[in-house]
Write a protein that holds these residues in place. Sequence first.
Motif, PDB file in Angstrom:
ATOM      1  N   UNK A 145       8.351   5.606  -5.945  1.00  0.00           N
ATOM      2  CA  UNK A 145       7.148   6.444  -5.984  1.00  0.00           C
ATOM      3  C   UNK A 145       6.622   6.761  -4.585  1.00  0.00           C
ATOM      4  N   UNK A 146       6.965   5.946  -3.591  1.00  0.00           N
ATOM      5  CA  UNK A 146       6.489   6.180  -2.219  1.00  0.00           C
ATOM      6  C   UNK A 146       7.576   6.764  -1.314  1.00  0.00           C
ATOM      7  N   UNK A 147       8.757   6.989  -1.844  1.00  0.00           N
ATOM      8  CA  UNK A 147       9.872   7.486  -1.038  1.00  0.00           C
ATOM      9  C   UNK A 147       9.564   8.845  -0.395  1.00  0.00           C
ATOM     10  N   UNK A 148       8.892   9.726  -1.129  1.00  0.00           N
ATOM     11  CA  UNK A 148       8.555  11.046  -0.578  1.00  0.00           C
ATOM     12  C   UNK A 148       7.630  10.891   0.630  1.00  0.00           C
ATOM     13  N   UNK A 149       6.708   9.935   0.561  1.00  0.00           N
ATOM     14  CA  UNK A 149       5.795   9.674   1.679  1.00  0.00           C
ATOM     15  C   UNK A 149       6.594   9.211   2.897  1.00  0.00           C
ATOM     16  N   UNK A 150       7.638   8.411   2.653  1.00  0.00           N
ATOM     17  CA  UNK A 150       8.473   7.920   3.750  1.00  0.00           C
ATOM     18  C   UNK A 150       9.135   9.092   4.459  1.00  0.00           C
ATOM     19  N   UNK A 151       9.654  10.050   3.704  1.00  0.00           N
ATOM     20  CA  UNK A 151      10.331  11.201   4.314  1.00  0.00           C
ATOM     21  C   UNK A 151       9.387  11.989   5.202  1.00  0.00           C
ATOM     22  N   UNK A 152       8.144  12.164   4.762  1.00  0.00           N
ATOM     23  CA  UNK A 152       7.153  12.908   5.544  1.00  0.00           C
ATOM     24  C   UNK A 152       6.785  12.159   6.824  1.00  0.00           C
ATOM     25  N   UNK A 153       6.734  10.827   6.754  1.00  0.00           N
ATOM     26  CA  UNK A 153       6.306  10.056   7.927  1.00  0.00           C
ATOM     27  C   UNK A 153       7.394   9.978   8.999  1.00  0.00           C
ATOM     28  N   UNK A 154       8.648  10.238   8.635  1.00  0.00           N
ATOM     29  CA  UNK A 154       9.734  10.161   9.617  1.00  0.00           C
ATOM     30  C   UNK A 154      10.093  11.540  10.181  1.00  0.00           C
ATOM     31  N   UNK A 155       9.447  12.570   9.697  1.00  0.00           N
ATOM     32  CA  UNK A 155       9.727  13.926  10.224  1.00  0.00           C
ATOM     33  C   UNK A 155       8.821  14.252  11.370  1.00  0.00           C
TER      34      UNK A 155
ATOM     35  N   UNK B 283       0.819  -1.206   0.000  1.00  0.00           N
ATOM     36  CA  UNK B 283       0.000   0.000   0.000  1.00  0.00           C
ATOM     37  C   UNK B 283       0.861   1.269   0.000  1.00  0.00           C
ATOM     38  N   UNK B 284       2.176   1.114   0.196  1.00  0.00           N
ATOM     39  CA  UNK B 284       3.068   2.262   0.275  1.00  0.00           C
ATOM     40  C   UNK B 284       3.065   2.915   1.635  1.00  0.00           C
ATOM     41  N   UNK B 285       2.655   2.155   2.661  1.00  0.00           N
ATOM     42  CA  UNK B 285       2.568   2.693   4.019  1.00  0.00           C
ATOM     43  C   UNK B 285       3.642   2.160   4.959  1.00  0.00           C
ATOM     44  N   UNK B 286       4.401   1.167   4.547  1.00  0.00           N
ATOM     45  CA  UNK B 286       5.436   0.582   5.408  1.00  0.00           C
ATOM     46  C   UNK B 286       6.761   0.623   4.655  1.00  0.00           C
ATOM     47  N   UNK B 287       7.806   1.066   5.372  1.00  0.00           N
ATOM     48  CA  UNK B 287       9.125   1.231   4.769  1.00  0.00           C
ATOM     49  C   UNK B 287      10.182   0.356   5.434  1.00  0.00           C
ATOM     50  N   UNK B 288       9.832  -0.233   6.584  1.00  0.00           N
ATOM     51  CA  UNK B 288      10.711  -1.156   7.317  1.00  0.00           C
ATOM     52  C   UNK B 288       9.840  -2.269   7.865  1.00  0.00           C
TER      53      UNK B 288
ATOM     54  N   UNK C 191      16.878  -7.846  -1.664  1.00  0.00           N
ATOM     55  CA  UNK C 191      17.812  -8.182  -2.738  1.00  0.00           C
ATOM     56  C   UNK C 191      17.404  -7.511  -4.060  1.00  0.00           C
ATOM     57  N   UNK C 192      16.140  -7.075  -4.147  1.00  0.00           N
ATOM     58  CA  UNK C 192      15.688  -6.383  -5.358  1.00  0.00           C
ATOM     59  C   UNK C 192      16.355  -5.007  -5.515  1.00  0.00           C
ATOM     60  N   UNK C 193      16.967  -4.505  -4.453  1.00  0.00           N
ATOM     61  CA  UNK C 193      17.617  -3.189  -4.506  1.00  0.00           C
ATOM     62  C   UNK C 193      19.050  -3.266  -5.039  1.00  0.00           C
ATOM     63  N   UNK C 194      19.502  -4.461  -5.384  1.00  0.00           N
ATOM     64  CA  UNK C 194      20.859  -4.619  -5.919  1.00  0.00           C
ATOM     65  C   UNK C 194      20.830  -4.492  -7.438  1.00  0.00           C
ATOM     66  N   UNK C 195      21.660  -3.601  -7.946  1.00  0.00           N
ATOM     67  CA  UNK C 195      21.771  -3.389  -9.386  1.00  0.00           C
ATOM     68  C   UNK C 195      23.233  -3.552  -9.796  1.00  0.00           C
TER      69      UNK C 195
ATOM     70  N   UNK D 196      18.670   1.664   1.928  1.00  0.00           N
ATOM     71  CA  UNK D 196      17.440   2.397   2.245  1.00  0.00           C
ATOM     72  C   UNK D 196      16.328   2.126   1.248  1.00  0.00           C
ATOM     73  N   UNK D 197      15.120   2.194   1.742  1.00  0.00           N
ATOM     74  CA  UNK D 197      13.904   2.078   0.938  1.00  0.00           C
ATOM     75  C   UNK D 197      14.001   3.038  -0.253  1.00  0.00           C
ATOM     76  N   UNK D 198      13.757   2.521  -1.447  1.00  0.00           N
ATOM     77  CA  UNK D 198      13.769   3.353  -2.641  1.00  0.00           C
ATOM     78  C   UNK D 198      15.146   3.646  -3.198  1.00  0.00           C
ATOM     79  N   UNK D 199      16.182   3.122  -2.577  1.00  0.00           N
ATOM     80  CA  UNK D 199      17.561   3.318  -3.044  1.00  0.00           C
ATOM     81  C   UNK D 199      18.095   2.009  -3.609  1.00  0.00           C
ATOM     82  N   UNK D 200      19.246   2.055  -4.250  1.00  0.00           N
ATOM     83  CA  UNK D 200      19.874   0.855  -4.787  1.00  0.00           C
ATOM     84  C   UNK D 200      21.352   0.834  -4.401  1.00  0.00           C
TER      85      UNK D 200
END
Length: 165
Positions: free
Chosen positions: A155-165, A59-64, A126-130, A88-92
């Motif tokens: 696409x949900x990374x911006x939401x993650x930043x808002x939820x941790x502030x 749903x794009x609501x959990x990052x860990x 493991x999907x974050x490995x390129x 990190x979530x959304x990073x590679x």
Amino acid sequence: MKRYKLDYQSPIGIIEIEGTDTAIYGINFSEREQLAHMPQQETPQVMLDCYKQLHEYFLGERFEFTFPYQFEGTNFQQAVWHALPHISYGKTASYKDIAIAIDNEKAVRAVGSANGKNNISIVVPCHRIIGSNGTLTGYGGGMWRKEWLLQHEQSHRAKMSKSTN
């Protein structure tokens, strides 16, 4: 110790969760088209927690993830798998980045092999490995799923930043 299975219908196919009363041992994509393992009265809480957290992820609501999981592999494989959640979530990152993170810079190919044997998909990302050149590399769940997961997280990374502030 008794093992249980539970299926989660994700947007990218059925995910089979395997675990015990105390930990998750596997989260893998299934090529089945029908759910085979539904929640039962005896389904352990850790399995239900995993199911719920995967749902929140999609749903794009959990990052860990916070439920307990257990690795089954060699010491080297476990070192690689322990390093993956630090991406990190959304990073590679590249295989070389992981090799450096586990203090074995020359083990790039072995890192790739261990990454391919990860049995706890999404949670141990493991999907974050390129590739070091920035291209997508193999993924046991299929390249289309890897691409979907990376796009989903970005696409949900911006939401993650808002939820941790």
